[in-house]
Scaffold this motif. Sequence first.
Motif, short mmCIF file in Angstrom:
data_model
loop_
_atom_site.label_atom_id
_atom_site.label_comp_id
_atom_site.label_asym_id
_atom_site.label_seq_id
_atom_site.Cartn_x
_atom_site.Cartn_y
_atom_site.Cartn_z
N GLU A 21 5.85 0.22 9.30
CA GLU A 21 6.65 -0.18 8.14
C GLU A 21 6.56 0.81 6.99
N GLY A 22 5.36 1.21 6.62
CA GLY A 22 5.21 2.10 5.48
C GLY A 22 5.12 3.57 5.83
N ALA A 23 5.26 3.92 7.13
CA ALA A 23 5.07 5.31 7.54
C ALA A 23 6.17 6.22 6.99
N LEU A 24 7.40 5.74 6.97
CA LEU A 24 8.51 6.58 6.50
C LEU A 24 8.33 6.92 5.02
N THR A 25 7.94 5.94 4.22
CA THR A 25 7.72 6.21 2.80
C THR A 25 6.54 7.15 2.60
N LEU A 44 0.84 -1.21 0.00
CA LEU A 44 0.00 0.00 0.00
C LEU A 44 0.87 1.25 0.00
N ALA A 45 1.92 1.28 0.84
CA ALA A 45 2.79 2.45 0.90
C ALA A 45 3.51 2.67 -0.43
N ASN A 46 3.99 1.60 -1.06
CA ASN A 46 4.70 1.74 -2.33
C ASN A 46 3.77 2.23 -3.44
N PHE A 47 2.53 1.76 -3.44
CA PHE A 47 1.64 2.21 -4.51
C PHE A 47 1.25 3.67 -4.32
N LEU A 48 0.96 4.08 -3.09
CA LEU A 48 0.52 5.46 -2.85
C LEU A 48 1.64 6.46 -3.08
N THR A 49 2.90 6.03 -3.06
CA THR A 49 4.01 6.96 -3.28
C THR A 49 4.75 6.72 -4.59
N TYR A 50 4.57 5.56 -5.21
CA TYR A 50 5.32 5.24 -6.42
C TYR A 50 4.47 4.58 -7.49
N GLY A 51 3.74 3.52 -7.13
CA GLY A 51 3.08 2.70 -8.13
C GLY A 51 2.01 3.42 -8.92
N PHE A 52 1.30 4.38 -8.28
CA PHE A 52 0.21 5.06 -9.00
C PHE A 52 0.72 5.85 -10.19
#
Length: 881
Positions: free
Chosen positions: A696-700, A284-292
């Motif tokens: 885990e995903g908070a920093l990203t 979820l963190a990777n998509f909201l900051t990169y994958g979209f």
Amino acid sequence: MTGDGPTVPCPSGIRGLNLEVLLMTTTLTDRALTERTREVLKRAGNPFRNYFARNPDDEVCARFHVPELFAAERDLLHAIIDLYRYDPQTHSEVVPILGNKGAGKTHLLHSIKHGLGGQWQLLVTPGVYQRESDFLEYLLFQIIDTLLGGGKQKGVRPLEYVGDQLVRRQLGVAVRELADDERIDLFPPPGLGRWARRLGLGTQQARERAEWLAENLSGYSNFARMPTPVLQALADAGLTPAKAFELVAGHIQKHEAHNTAGLMRRHILQGFAKAALLGDESDLANFLTYGFAELEFHVRPTRQDLVLALFKVLMEVFRSLKVPVVVAFDQLEDLLLARRSDDAHRTAEAFFAGIVQVMHQIDGLCFLIFAERGLWNRFVPSLDGYIQDRLNNPVHVPKHGTVKALRLEAPPPELVFRVVEARLRPCLSELPPGHEPVPDIFPFTEEEVLRIARTEPTLRDMLQQFRHLFDHVVYGPDDGVSERRSANGPVPAPAEEPPAAQPHPRFDTTALAQGESAAAAAELPNRVAAWLGQMAAETTRMAAPPPPAAEAIIFKQVDIVAMPANPAADSAAAESPPPDMPPPLPSPPDEVPLAMAVDDPTAQCAEAQCAESAALLTSSSQSGLMPDSVPPIPPCPTVEAPPPSPAAPEVSATVSFPPVLPANVTPAPVVKLTPAALIELWEQECRAARRKLEPEGALTGATRELQAGLGAFLSLCHEHGVKVGPWRLQHVVNEWSYGDHPTYGVVTIAHWACKGGEPWKVGIGLFLARGAGKPKDLEVKLAVMETEPAMVDHLILLRPEDDLAMTGKSKTLLQEAERRGKHTRLEAVSLDGFAQLYAFPRWLAAIHESLPAGVPLPNLADLIQEMCEKLLEQVCMPVQG
């Protein structure tokens, strides 16, 4: 306010309390303040020290919360939020909450965000706004940061709450849509039961389990009770989380569309399901900051189109769950940098124009703006007409009417009593078990609490006065302190135990030291005149004997003291002072309570000159010098005085002034931000930031918020002259956006200069992506060095210390940049280092909130170099040993 009326309202149920009963209560309170009790209260500490809320997450709010305070305003805000819960398509609107500084706006926001009242909502409290950044982009990443961060709202993380609600709905629908044989296969029997299943035995039990699970996930089986948590329901039904995730992912894949919005929604729903069921937030963190931004588009969208598309999909997810999204802007002055910027008006115009733009593009957003009335009235009337229309558009709330703005006024006295009781309760609980019962407002009297409640303009001013009052009563001198009494009451004989010290700033000034004569009481106007710095000619006429029926004067606030009624008599008496004249007033202390407010520097200097003149004249008369032998006194600035008026029990004024204290009472200290207090604030904010960044995903997810903190950090270093070895900052660009990637395409630019050398243009970026986004993040960051004209000479990338190794494509990108002569440096940053960046803007806001109005920020260069030494070295050019 003398408090000598016939009745005194009291929240403890005592109504119609007359003056005689009030004085009896005061006497009992004084008698109960024994030496033992005073020591207990001293050890417990002053409960009014932390008299304000620094931010909406400050624990002080919960510790001293009074539910009745602003209950009507809180219910109204809950009703406004519920409009977006029951009708998710409600148009986005703005609701201003206006009040003076210290009125309780932040405390009210805290009670909505963390209190038990009302249902759950996603409440976003954005950080510092940069005028150069796109407002939609800024707001989107504030929501992502709140969603992925470790901060809790009403006791639960937003990611956990939204994930639980979403998985509950998706899994319940998926189970109900299963065919009969699929429901049976969902619960395979263990061991030899598989052979029985093949014979058609045990299938009914599997069907009942599936039906039970669907009912528990929907909440129908737990009517009027809290629904069963998803993981507990799965465990009770015998379904593993991995199997449940496969079922949910397949259901989402089957029903979501294959257009851009459907692809985004699919990744988001699957990311929430994986986080809720398997505890893995990385997808979820990777998509909201990169994958979209990496989806396969037929036509490559612009940066703004990408942000708008993701924003709309996120809002659709929240609306489907009936979760309102509330964006609350608190401490607007710090948010817009209005105290530290000369062009604050242009920043405010861009800010409000951004809100109106989002209101036109996104539905279902509730904007709450907590602002000081003066700031709101300063900015809003000068905005364009269409912006004013949207900001002033009223909201229609059922059972409440039409709401245009919410105004916070000073609480009534009965609620002030509740606030005082809540603050004093922990202290009074420290009293020994066999101690004589004391009132809930002990060691205060009802008259004192009522006087402060009726005279102070805001709740913070009241708490500040209670802080001074507690210091004087509990920590005051023990010997020679007068007992509290009414204005015209006789002086009681000294008791065996010294009574409690009477607090004096902005309170009853008639409580003189024991043993003073009536002539000493008449000296009070002379002392006030000396404090205010009267004309030298007037000072020589102040030794006249007091009138026989002189009454004590009670001061609340003093601005100008009336001239003597008979100047000629005063002049004659000045030549032959009476033998029993009390000694002259000592010079005023260097520090005065915060209640004193001086707005005009010229007037302040004039008062200082007059005070020096009066002191010189008094010392000359004591030494036996005649008026002719006194050295010439420089004239004081002319001040227009009002016509003489008879003495009154109370003198009102627009500027507060502390009345004179007896010689044996120490004046209340000024609240100063000492280095120890600044460090304590810093440590509190860093601890809170670390808790938010630990998941885990908070920093990203906090990439853009950390970048804003880095910009604020370097800007303050530039303003306060922070040096790192021979390097000093010459210029800082807080955030510079470039390229098409909304998350990675931003850096902070700092010009570091050495003595006698050309400055280095250093770009500082956050390299936080992991997994598949790591090479893309690095590629976008390195592209900043290819811009023309050259914006960056040297690139510093801040990388988490647990993932510093560069392999594969990332390593190749770095090597190619080095071959082209591009200077790049990786810096390993710990979680504590990132927490410092995250906490820095909030620390500055807490400092500004702690300072009195109009007081500039102290120089923080030494403090920053001490607290952030490692971080400074990492964002600066290398220092040669």
